[in-house]
Design an enzyme around this catalytic site. Structure first.
Site, PDB file in Angstrom:
ATOM      1  N   TYR A   1       0.918   1.365   8.778  1.00 39.71           N
ATOM      2  CA  TYR A   1       2.075   1.734   7.970  1.00 39.71           C
ATOM      3  C   TYR A   1       1.673   1.894   6.506  1.00 39.71           C
ATOM      4  O   TYR A   1       0.854   1.124   5.977  1.00 39.71           O
ATOM      5  CB  TYR A   1       3.164   0.664   8.060  1.00 39.71           C
ATOM      6  CG  TYR A   1       3.993   0.742   9.308  1.00 39.71           C
ATOM      7  CD1 TYR A   1       4.961   1.741   9.476  1.00 39.71           C
ATOM      8  CD2 TYR A   1       3.815  -0.178  10.334  1.00 39.71           C
ATOM      9  CE1 TYR A   1       5.717   1.816  10.636  1.00 39.71           C
ATOM     10  CE2 TYR A   1       4.575  -0.106  11.497  1.00 39.71           C
ATOM     11  CZ  TYR A   1       5.522   0.890  11.639  1.00 39.71           C
ATOM     12  OH  TYR A   1       6.265   0.962  12.780  1.00 39.71           O
TER      13      TYR A   1
ATOM     14  N   ILE B   1      -5.857   5.855   2.139  1.00 36.15           N
ATOM     15  CA  ILE B   1      -6.485   7.004   2.787  1.00 36.15           C
ATOM     16  C   ILE B   1      -6.016   7.061   4.230  1.00 36.15           C
ATOM     17  O   ILE B   1      -6.021   6.048   4.931  1.00 36.15           O
ATOM     18  CB  ILE B   1      -8.021   6.898   2.749  1.00 36.15           C
ATOM     19  CG1 ILE B   1      -8.527   6.884   1.302  1.00 36.15           C
ATOM     20  CG2 ILE B   1      -8.665   8.056   3.515  1.00 36.15           C
ATOM     21  CD1 ILE B   1     -10.011   6.608   1.188  1.00 36.15           C
TER      22      ILE B   1
ATOM     23  N   TYR C   1       3.492   3.426   2.526  1.00 28.11           N
ATOM     24  CA  TYR C   1       4.693   3.840   1.788  1.00 28.11           C
ATOM     25  C   TYR C   1       4.364   5.051   0.935  1.00 28.11           C
ATOM     26  O   TYR C   1       3.276   5.147   0.367  1.00 28.11           O
ATOM     27  CB  TYR C   1       5.177   2.698   0.890  1.00 28.11           C
ATOM     28  CG  TYR C   1       6.179   3.147  -0.163  1.00 28.11           C
ATOM     29  CD1 TYR C   1       7.515   3.382   0.171  1.00 28.11           C
ATOM     30  CD2 TYR C   1       5.791   3.348  -1.489  1.00 28.11           C
ATOM     31  CE1 TYR C   1       8.434   3.799  -0.787  1.00 28.11           C
ATOM     32  CE2 TYR C   1       6.703   3.759  -2.452  1.00 28.11           C
ATOM     33  CZ  TYR C   1       8.020   3.993  -2.096  1.00 28.11           C
ATOM     34  OH  TYR C   1       8.924   4.417  -3.035  1.00 28.11           O
TER      35      TYR C   1
ATOM     36  N   CYS D   1      -0.822  -1.055   5.523  1.00 24.88           N
ATOM     37  CA  CYS D   1      -2.087  -0.881   6.253  1.00 24.88           C
ATOM     38  C   CYS D   1      -2.474  -2.125   7.045  1.00 24.88           C
ATOM     39  O   CYS D   1      -3.653  -2.351   7.336  1.00 24.88           O
ATOM     40  CB  CYS D   1      -3.210  -0.476   5.303  1.00 24.88           C
ATOM     41  SG  CYS D   1      -2.888   1.095   4.472  1.00 24.88           S
TER      42      CYS D   1
END
Length: 235
Positions: free
Chosen positions: A73, A150, A75, A180
């Site tokens: 995940y 990334i 944002y 992440c």
């Protein structure tokens, strides 16, 4: 030459993703050249292919999009520079690891333009900065915050999705996810570090450093026009 496009306003995520996929198909078919798009999205969360449901801690806060890129995940929102990178690795070398390392190196080089030392860490995706201004962790080690993410995908060896750099987003918006999948470290931005950096500043740094990292590629930035950009003009 890589075509650079700046999209004004806040770009709709679904429309931008569809346009990016169409451009990737055109690049793969030889109908279009490589491209880099610079944009911002309205507040939203994206789920990569490794996203875990438990890492979406506030599912009703913002729209959640399945991105199809690698990773977990993340944002996106105003104040964060999103860079969609569509490069043909058929011509640049079919090496996914080397490509990701180049993206990391590009972020680090751009941050260095502001005297910010970005670093990568084994087992942690993205680019990090140490925070000696914060209290050390329980193990006595210096705190580290993530400043850039990334997430990429390849189709017929043409890349899409890309990177995001926190310039001045609302950092509280990250609270609705475990970014992440990493629970033990925080998130920061250039402005949070005390630097009065604007979107224009980071765009200039990205353009300046791109050719150093991706040898033989000289960016030619152009301004997107409403109605002409891949998001349908933004808003």
């Amino acid at each position: 030459m890589v075509e650079w496009m700046h999209l004004p306003g806040l770009s709709d995520y679904a429309a931008t993703l569809a346009a990016m996929e169409a451009r990737v198909a055109d690049i793969a078919a030889g109908r279009a050249g490589e491209a880099v798009w610079l944009l911002e999205h309205p507040p939203l969360y994206t789920a990569g292919t490794s996203a875990r449901p438990e890492d979406l801690t506030d599912p009703d806060r913002f729209p959640v999009h399945v991105a199809g890129r690698g990773g977990q995940y993340t944002y996106h929102g105003p104040g964060q520079r999103v860079v969609y990178v569509m490069l043909d690795l058929n011509a640049r070398g079919r090496d996914v690891r080397a490509f990701v390392q180049r993206l990391e190196g590009w972020i680090i080089a751009a941050l260095a333009e502001f005297n910010v030392t970005g670093e990568v860490r084994d087992g942690r995706v993205g680019v990090w900065v140490t925070r000696p201004d914060k209290a050390p962790g329980p193990d006595g080690a210096s705190r580290e915050d993530k400043i850039a993410a990334i997430g990429v995908k390849l189709r017929k060896w043409v890349s899409f999705h890309g990177i995001s750099i926190n310039v001045e987003p609302d950092l509280s918006h990250f609270d609705g996810i475990v970014p992440c999948g990493i629970r033990d470290h925080g998130v920061t931005s250039l402005v949070d570090l005390g630097l009065p950096v604007t979107m224009g500043d980071i765009d200039s740094a990205l353009a300046t450093t791109f050719g150093r990292v991706f040898a033989g590629s000289v960016p030619a930035p152009v301004q997107g026009r409403r109605g002409a950009g891949p998001s349908g003009g933004g808003g």
